[in-house]
Scaffold this motif. Structure first.
Motif, mmCIF file in Angstrom:
data_model
loop_
_atom_site.group_PDB
_atom_site.id
_atom_site.type_symbol
_atom_site.label_atom_id
_atom_site.label_comp_id
_atom_site.label_asym_id
_atom_site.label_seq_id
_atom_site.Cartn_x
_atom_site.Cartn_y
_atom_site.Cartn_z
ATOM 1 N N ARG A 142 0.810 -1.229 0.000
ATOM 2 C CA ARG A 142 0.000 0.000 0.000
ATOM 3 C C ARG A 142 0.834 1.266 0.000
ATOM 4 N NH1 ARG A 142 -2.535 -1.422 5.798
ATOM 5 N NH2 ARG A 142 -0.617 -1.359 6.977
ATOM 6 N N ARG A 163 -1.885 -3.885 -2.684
ATOM 7 C CA ARG A 163 -2.584 -4.001 -1.409
ATOM 8 C C ARG A 163 -3.075 -2.608 -1.042
ATOM 9 N NH1 ARG A 163 0.412 -5.043 4.140
ATOM 10 N NH2 ARG A 163 -1.400 -5.076 5.473
ATOM 11 N N ASN A 166 -7.607 -0.866 4.368
ATOM 12 C CA ASN A 166 -9.032 -1.164 4.446
ATOM 13 C C ASN A 166 -9.903 0.074 4.645
ATOM 14 O OD1 ASN A 166 -8.481 -0.601 7.094
ATOM 15 N ND2 ASN A 166 -8.972 -2.635 7.871
ATOM 16 N N ASN A 167 -9.321 1.238 4.893
ATOM 17 C CA ASN A 167 -10.106 2.461 5.007
ATOM 18 C C ASN A 167 -10.160 3.251 3.688
ATOM 19 O OD1 ASN A 167 -7.499 3.390 4.939
ATOM 20 N ND2 ASN A 167 -7.671 4.671 6.764
ATOM 21 N N PRO A 180 -16.446 2.170 1.366
ATOM 22 C CA PRO A 180 -15.196 1.578 1.871
ATOM 23 C C PRO A 180 -14.836 0.344 1.038
ATOM 24 C CG PRO A 180 -16.873 1.744 3.618
ATOM 25 C CD PRO A 180 -17.527 2.131 2.334
ATOM 26 N N VAL A 181 -13.586 0.160 0.783
ATOM 27 C CA VAL A 181 -13.136 -0.953 -0.051
ATOM 28 C C VAL A 181 -13.555 -2.289 0.552
ATOM 29 C CG1 VAL A 181 -10.835 -1.247 0.949
ATOM 30 C CG2 VAL A 181 -11.187 -1.725 -1.463
ATOM 31 N N THR A 182 -13.740 -2.349 1.863
ATOM 32 C CA THR A 182 -14.162 -3.600 2.508
ATOM 33 C C THR A 182 -15.569 -4.023 2.094
ATOM 34 O OG1 THR A 182 -14.827 -2.304 4.445
ATOM 35 C CG2 THR A 182 -12.668 -3.356 4.520
ATOM 36 N N ARG A 183 -16.376 -3.082 1.570
ATOM 37 C CA ARG A 183 -17.714 -3.452 1.090
ATOM 38 C C ARG A 183 -17.636 -4.144 -0.267
ATOM 39 N NH1 ARG A 183 -22.245 0.373 2.020
ATOM 40 N NH2 ARG A 183 -23.314 -1.052 0.607
ATOM 41 N N PHE A 185 -14.704 -5.893 -1.436
ATOM 42 C CA PHE A 185 -13.960 -7.136 -1.283
ATOM 43 C C PHE A 185 -14.167 -7.663 0.117
ATOM 44 C CE2 PHE A 185 -11.455 -4.478 -4.182
ATOM 45 C CZ PHE A 185 -11.473 -5.282 -5.319
ATOM 46 N N SER A 186 -14.551 -8.894 0.231
ATOM 47 C CA SER A 186 -14.620 -9.475 1.583
ATOM 48 C C SER A 186 -13.257 -10.076 1.888
ATOM 49 C CB SER A 186 -15.721 -10.527 1.652
ATOM 50 O OG SER A 186 -15.504 -11.523 0.693
ATOM 51 N N LEU A 187 -12.557 -9.458 2.824
ATOM 52 C CA LEU A 187 -11.174 -9.860 3.135
ATOM 53 C C LEU A 187 -11.162 -10.797 4.319
ATOM 54 C CD1 LEU A 187 -9.524 -6.362 2.745
ATOM 55 C CD2 LEU A 187 -9.648 -8.174 1.061
#
Length: 187
Positions: A142, A163, A166-167, A180-183, A185-187
Motif C-alpha cells: 500500500r 494491497r 481497508n479504510n 469503503p473498499v471492505t464493502r 472485497f470481503s477480506l
C-alpha cells in the motif's frame, strides 16, 4: 612467489583486486588477524572504487539464474536500514521465484521514508533491459498507491496487484457514491 598460509583467507581478496603487495603478504603472515586486516582494507576498497557494475548485465545474469521461463511475477518494495552510522534506503524491483523475491533492479534513495512517483517510474529501466518479457503481474504494498503512479502503470500496460488499506474509499459502479473498499472485497 612465497606460498601464502591457508589460515590467512584474506590474501586472495587482495589478489582478486589485482593489487598484490608481496612484502605485505610476507609481513601479514606473521601478524595476528586483527592487526593484519587493516593493512588489506585500502586494497579492497580501491578495487570496488575502480570497478563499475553494469546494471543491465547484472539484471540479465540474475534473470538467467532465477526467472521462470514464462511470464514473470514482479514485486516492488522498499527497505531501509542502518549500516553503522549510514542510513540506507533502497527501492527495488524483484523477480518472484519459488517463494522468494530476488532483486533485479534497485535505486538508492537519497532520503528517509517512502519513494515518490518519479523515483518509482525510474525503475522503467526494466523495460529497456527486458523489452519483450511478459509480465504476469507487479505486486506492490500500500506504500505504492498514488494517482500519478497508478496512471503511469495503467498507461504503460503493467498488470498490477496492489494491497490497499481497508479504510480506502472507492466509487460504486454508478460513480455516484464512495464506499469503503471492505464493502467491495470481503477480506
Amino acid at each position: 612467489m612465497e606460498q601464502v598460509s591457508p589460515e590467512r583467507p584474506c590474501f586472495p581478496r587482495t589478489w582478486a583486486a589485482g593489487k598484490t603487495n608481496h612484502k605485505l603478504h610476507k609481513s601479514c603472515n606473521h601478524l595476528p588477524r586483527k592487526v593484519a586486516d587493516p593493512f588489506l582494507l585500502p586494497t579492497d576498497s580501491a578495487f570496488f572504487l575502480e570497478v563499475v557494475f553494469d546494471e543491465s548485465i547484472m539484471a540479465t545474469l540474475i534473470a538467467s539464474l532465477f526467472a521462470p521461463e514464462d511470464k514473470w511475477q514482479l514485486s516492488m518494495d522498499r527497505t531501509n536500514w542502518m549500516f553503522g552510522i549510514f542510513k540506507i534506503n533502497i527501492l527495488f524491483l524483484a523477480i518472484n521465484y519459488k517463494g522468494m523475491s530476488i532483486p533485479i533492479l534497485w535505486t538508492l534513495l537519497p532520503k528517509k521514508g517512502c519513494s515518490n512517483t518519479t523515483e518509482r517510474i525510474e525503475l522503467k529501466r526494466f523495460q529497456k533491459i527486458f523489452p519483450e518479457q511478459a509480465i504476469q503481474r507487479l505486486l506492490m504494498d500500500r506504500e505504492f498507491k498514488g494517482k500519478q503512479w497508478l496512471k503511469y502503470l495503467v498507461h504503460s500496460n503493467w498488470p498490477i496487484c496492489i494491497r490497499v488499506p481497508n479504510n480506502t474509499l472507492v466509487p460504486n459502479k454508478h460513480q455516484n457514491r464512495l464506499l469503503p473498499v471492505t464493502r467491495i472485497f470481503s477480506l
